[in-house]
Scaffold this motif. Structure first.
Motif, short mmCIF file in Angstrom:
data_model
loop_
_atom_site.label_atom_id
_atom_site.label_comp_id
_atom_site.label_asym_id
_atom_site.label_seq_id
_atom_site.Cartn_x
_atom_site.Cartn_y
_atom_site.Cartn_z
N HIS A 147 0.96 -1.07 -0.05
CA HIS A 147 0.10 -0.10 -0.14
C HIS A 147 0.91 1.34 -0.12
O HIS A 147 0.41 2.31 -0.19
CB HIS A 147 -0.83 -0.02 1.24
N VAL B 91 3.43 1.83 -1.88
CA VAL B 91 4.21 1.95 -3.24
C VAL B 91 3.20 2.03 -4.35
O VAL B 91 1.79 1.62 -4.02
CB VAL B 91 5.27 1.04 -3.59
N SER B 92 3.42 2.50 -5.34
CA SER B 92 2.47 2.97 -6.42
C SER B 92 2.28 1.50 -7.04
O SER B 92 3.26 0.72 -6.81
CB SER B 92 2.93 4.02 -7.39
N GLN B 93 1.25 1.33 -7.92
CA GLN B 93 1.05 0.42 -8.72
C GLN B 93 2.23 0.01 -9.72
O GLN B 93 2.32 -1.28 -9.97
CB GLN B 93 -0.11 0.51 -9.45
N GLU B 94 2.83 1.12 -10.28
CA GLU B 94 3.85 0.69 -11.16
C GLU B 94 4.94 -0.03 -10.49
O GLU B 94 5.88 -0.84 -11.13
CB GLU B 94 4.53 2.19 -11.94
N VAL B 95 5.37 0.33 -9.25
CA VAL B 95 6.16 -0.18 -8.72
C VAL B 95 6.08 -1.52 -8.22
O VAL B 95 7.11 -2.39 -8.55
CB VAL B 95 6.71 0.61 -7.32
N ARG B 96 4.76 -1.75 -7.74
CA ARG B 96 4.40 -3.13 -7.63
C ARG B 96 4.34 -3.99 -8.85
O ARG B 96 5.16 -5.13 -8.88
CB ARG B 96 3.01 -3.08 -6.92
N GLN B 97 3.98 -3.53 -10.08
CA GLN B 97 4.20 -4.37 -11.14
C GLN B 97 5.59 -4.52 -11.72
O GLN B 97 5.88 -5.78 -11.92
CB GLN B 97 3.38 -3.60 -12.35
N THR B 98 6.52 -3.83 -11.44
CA THR B 98 7.83 -3.58 -11.62
C THR B 98 8.47 -4.94 -10.94
O THR B 98 9.16 -5.58 -11.24
CB THR B 98 8.72 -2.62 -11.54
#
Length: 82
Positions: free
Chosen positions: A61, A63-70
């Motif tokens: 929660h 971190v951003s969605q982009e960081v989670r995807q990476t």
């Protein structure tokens, strides 16, 4: 006869090694083993951190969605290579 057998047992490839050379080789093997163990610990820490980035219950929660995807992509790619 026994000395000749011992000499043949101590051959590495086509090279005859003395005790000093064997000691240096053993020292290098031990150092490489220690470096491998150290790198494994680092990799385990990185994997644990990236895994915590992916899971919402942990750091997900924050971190951003982009960081989670990476992080997820890196974890998946790492598993495919192993």
């Amino acid at each position: 006869m026994m000395a000749e057998q011992m000499r043949l047992l101590l051959l590495v490839g086509d090279l005859d090694m003395d005790d000093k050379e064997r000691a240096v080789l053993k020292e290098q093997i031990d150092w490489l083993g220690a470096q491998l163990d150290h790198q494994r610990k680092i990799n385990k820490s990185y994997k644990s951190f990236m895994s915590s980035l992916v899971h919402p219950e942990e750091l997900g929660h924050a971190v951003s969605q982009e960081v989670r995807q990476t992080a997820y992509a890196l974890l998946i790619n790492n598993q495919l290579e192993n």
